[in-house]
Enzyme design. Structure first.
Site, PDB file in Angstrom:
ATOM      1  NE  ARG A  45       7.704  -8.238  -6.705  1.00  0.00           N
ATOM      2  CZ  ARG A  45       7.187  -7.435  -5.790  1.00  0.00           C
ATOM      3  NH1 ARG A  45       6.228  -6.589  -6.130  1.00  0.00           N
ATOM      4  NH2 ARG A  45       7.608  -7.461  -4.546  1.00  0.00           N
ATOM      5  CG  ASP A 101       7.951  -5.384   3.766  1.00  0.00           C
ATOM      6  OD1 ASP A 101       8.977  -5.832   4.303  1.00  0.00           O
ATOM      7  OD2 ASP A 101       7.866  -5.171   2.546  1.00  0.00           O
ATOM      8  CD  GLU A 197      14.185  -3.544   0.773  1.00  0.00           C
ATOM      9  OE1 GLU A 197      14.740  -3.539  -0.340  1.00  0.00           O
ATOM     10  OE2 GLU A 197      13.306  -4.358   1.090  1.00  0.00           O
TER      11      GLU A 197
END
Length: 210
Positions: A45, A101, A197
């Site tokens: 990241r 996702d 979440e």
């Protein structure tokens, strides 16, 4: 194509090449990577600097860059394209959508999503075992999905044993949820809840997603 390089740790491998050396991808290098979890290039990241990366790509003589990742990776790739265009670089940038996702626009399904759903379904089954082992047992399974509930929703459908799914796209009505919990426990004696979440963030004190 005679020379293929694998950049380690995401954009860090291009903006900080002294810390992350590229890997020469040969037939022998990639022969069995489908048998391994994760990535031989390692995820990363941050580290994005369009100017530094274009400098490095020019120095390396790279004329085609494949960016494999989700919305953040592809947004950064678009900025990289703009910088390369301003320089008139002979560089093609190809975005490859990969997101567990499944939250990248214009794609029905990104690769990685099916694997995530399969793994989540197994966790849900474990939650069912725990819930059925107790009187009025409630198995709560928290799954990935800060802004998108595709994994939780599809895993619940695949498992067929979930009584309540909470996803960030649908605001949570706490009173309705508690009534549903009470009714389900009265009817079945146990229940399983799958929660993405990001669901219910509007109920926390700050209202901010963390």
């Amino acid at each position: 194509v005679r020379n293929i390089l694998g950049i380690q740790a995401g954009y860090n491998g291009l903006s900080c090449p002294e810390d992350f050396q590229p890997i020469q991808l040969t037939v022998n290098t990639v022969r069995d990577i489908h048998m391994k979890g994760g990535s031989i290039l390692k995820a990363g990241r941050g580290g994005f600097d369009a100017v530094k990366i274009c400098d490095k790509l020019e120095k390396m003589g790279v004329n085609m860059l494949f960016t494999v990742g989700g919305d953040g990776t592809q947004a950064a790739a678009n900025e990289l394209y703009k910088e390369a265009k301003n320089r008139n670089m002979q560089l093609s940038i190809v975005g490859v959508p990969k997101s567990i996702d499944n939250d990248i626009l214009f794609f029905d399904k990104t690769f990685g999503f099916d694997t995530a759903v399969a793994a989540a379904s197994e966790v849900i089954r474990n939650g069912w075992v725990e819930a059925t082992s107790c009187e009025k047992g409630v198995g709560i399974v928290k799954l990935m999905g800060r802004d998108a509930g595709f994994v939780a929703l599809n895993a619940a459908l695949a498992s067929t044993i979930v009584d309540l799914v909470m996803i960030p796209e649908v605001p949570v009505q706490l009173d309705d949820i508690m009534k549903h919990v009470d009714n389900t426990l009265a009817r079945k004696g146990f229940m399983v809840i799958a929660v993405a979440e990001g669901a219910g963030q509007e109920l926390v004190a700050t209202g901010q997603k963390d």
